[in-house]
Design a protein around this motif. Structure first.
Motif, PDB file in Angstrom:
ATOM      1  N   UNK A  30       8.076   7.512 -14.395  1.00 21.48           N
ATOM      2  CA  UNK A  30       8.679   7.264 -13.124  1.00 21.48           C
ATOM      3  C   UNK A  30       7.723   7.627 -12.030  1.00 21.48           C
ATOM      4  N   UNK A  31       6.415   7.456 -12.419  1.00 21.89           N
ATOM      5  CA  UNK A  31       5.459   8.004 -11.475  1.00 21.89           C
ATOM      6  C   UNK A  31       4.379   6.867 -11.195  1.00 21.89           C
ATOM      7  N   UNK A  32       4.136   6.784  -9.841  1.00 19.57           N
ATOM      8  CA  UNK A  32       3.030   5.840  -9.464  1.00 19.57           C
ATOM      9  C   UNK A  32       2.013   6.588  -8.541  1.00 19.57           C
ATOM     10  N   UNK A  33       0.750   6.568  -8.901  1.00 26.08           N
ATOM     11  CA  UNK A  33      -0.321   7.151  -8.306  1.00 26.08           C
ATOM     12  C   UNK A  33      -0.990   6.097  -7.458  1.00 26.08           C
ATOM     13  N   UNK A  47     -11.542  -0.406  -3.131  1.00 24.51           N
ATOM     14  CA  UNK A  47     -10.803  -0.019  -1.797  1.00 24.51           C
ATOM     15  C   UNK A  47      -9.629   0.346  -2.053  1.00 24.51           C
ATOM     16  N   UNK A  48      -8.878   0.049  -3.178  1.00 24.35           N
ATOM     17  CA  UNK A  48      -7.711   0.336  -3.407  1.00 24.35           C
ATOM     18  C   UNK A  48      -7.205   0.636  -5.075  1.00 24.35           C
ATOM     19  N   UNK A  49      -6.445   1.542  -5.251  1.00 15.28           N
ATOM     20  CA  UNK A  49      -6.024   1.577  -6.634  1.00 15.28           C
ATOM     21  C   UNK A  49      -4.498   2.024  -6.872  1.00 15.28           C
ATOM     22  N   UNK A  50      -3.900   1.649  -8.004  1.00  8.18           N
ATOM     23  CA  UNK A  50      -2.326   1.790  -8.472  1.00  8.18           C
ATOM     24  C   UNK A  50      -2.469   2.167  -9.782  1.00  8.18           C
ATOM     25  N   UNK A  51      -2.008   3.254 -10.184  1.00  5.74           N
ATOM     26  CA  UNK A  51      -1.383   3.671 -11.558  1.00  5.74           C
ATOM     27  C   UNK A  51      -0.053   4.015 -11.778  1.00  5.74           C
ATOM     28  N   UNK A  78       3.911   8.703  -6.054  1.00  3.33           N
ATOM     29  CA  UNK A  78       5.537   8.430  -5.342  1.00  3.33           C
ATOM     30  C   UNK A  78       5.393   8.580  -3.826  1.00  3.33           C
ATOM     31  N   UNK A  79       4.350   8.274  -3.304  1.00  4.36           N
ATOM     32  CA  UNK A  79       4.282   8.114  -1.684  1.00  4.36           C
ATOM     33  C   UNK A  79       4.092   9.811  -1.140  1.00  4.36           C
ATOM     34  N   UNK A  80       3.924  10.496  -1.898  1.00  2.00           N
ATOM     35  CA  UNK A  80       3.698  11.883  -1.536  1.00  2.00           C
ATOM     36  C   UNK A  80       2.033  12.420  -1.619  1.00  2.00           C
ATOM     37  N   UNK A  81       1.459  13.131  -0.482  1.00  4.73           N
ATOM     38  CA  UNK A  81       0.124  13.248  -1.021  1.00  4.73           C
ATOM     39  C   UNK A  81      -0.362  14.260  -1.834  1.00  4.73           C
TER      40      UNK A  81
END
Length: 261
Positions: free
Chosen positions: A121-124, A111-115, A135-138
């Protein structure tokens, strides 16, 4: 969501592990777990840090993580599925293609994922039904319609070198049908590259749950498709042979992989 887990809060917690990736002392403390399979003190520090933070904030959620995978997990209950550093060998060599991969499993689905890749400096991230972001952008998968116009990524299954003939035969078959091949060494990041439209397909054999649990949700929420190499549903809490695509090339890729052995 049952445990009131917020994506932004989860990202903030994951980001607290970033300095560990830059800790040369921890990174240099290496132990070999198996053939070409390593763990560093950085892996253990990321895992211990996140375990503490997550258990303090959401004490009712269990844990399935790479560095204590020998411990059984109750997979019909909510779990954090964690790879503290996906791409440990990259980290050891300073290749800077390594990431924290964290997924929330609710007992039946992701139900949720973070990479998070601190070096870039990238967060998916993604929440089920709410799309995917970098980084917060679709983000969304590419609209390339066929393999002839696709960039492909593959994994070499480095811990199972007895599969080398199979892996490279199929990689050759894909290479001959696509523009080119890439190999980065972090399954979580490869999935996110397809999700962000940077490549059209990725395949690898015998991935562990912590390798792909977060990335496959991010990919799906970005409009992509993710199955096993027979086209079936992924087990998520079990090992899997995986194909990830922008959806448009999925059927063609499956056919090429079937014929490539």
């Amino acid at each position: 969501m049952r445990y009131n887990v917020g994506e932004r809060e989860l990202i903030r917690l994951v980001h607290r592990t970033g300095p560990i990736f830059w800790d040369s002392v921890r990174v240099s403390q290496v132990r070999e777990k198996g053939l070409d399979d390593f763990v560093t003190q950085a892996d253990l520090a990321v895992q211990d840090t996140l375990r503490g933070l997550l258990r303090f904030r959401w004490p009712g959620i269990g844990f399935l993580a790479e560095e204590d995978a020998a411990r059984p997990a109750e997979r019909d209950r909510p779990l954090w599925i964690l790879d503290p550093i996906d791409g440990t060998n990259n980290l050891i060599h300073g290749f800077r293609e390594s990431a924290v991969s964290l997924a929330l499993w609710d007992g039946g689905r992701t139900v949720m994922g973070v990479v998070y890749n601190p070096f870039q400096d990238e967060t998916f991230s993604a929440t089920l039904g709410r799309g995917a972001r970098c980084n917060g952008r679709p983000i969304q998968v590419s609209d390339r319609p066929d393999l002839a116009h696709s960039l492909a990524i593959f994994g070499t299954s480095p811990y199972e070198k007895e599969r080398a003939d199979l892996v490279f035969q199929r990689a050759k078959a894909v290479y001959l049908r696509t523009e080119d091949l890439r190999r980065g060494g972090s399954a979580a990041l490869e999935l996110c590259k397809v999700a962000a439209g940077r490549a059209e397909l990725y395949f690898e054999y015998d991935l562990k749950p912590w390798d792909y649990a977060a990335g496959q949700l991010i990919l799906r929420e970005a409009g992509g498709a993710c199955t096993d190499l027979a086209g079936g549903a992924l087990p998520v809490t079990e090992n899997a042979d995986l194909l990830a695509t922008n959806r448009r090339v999925h059927a063609e890729a499956l056919e090429v992989l079937r014929q490539g052995s």
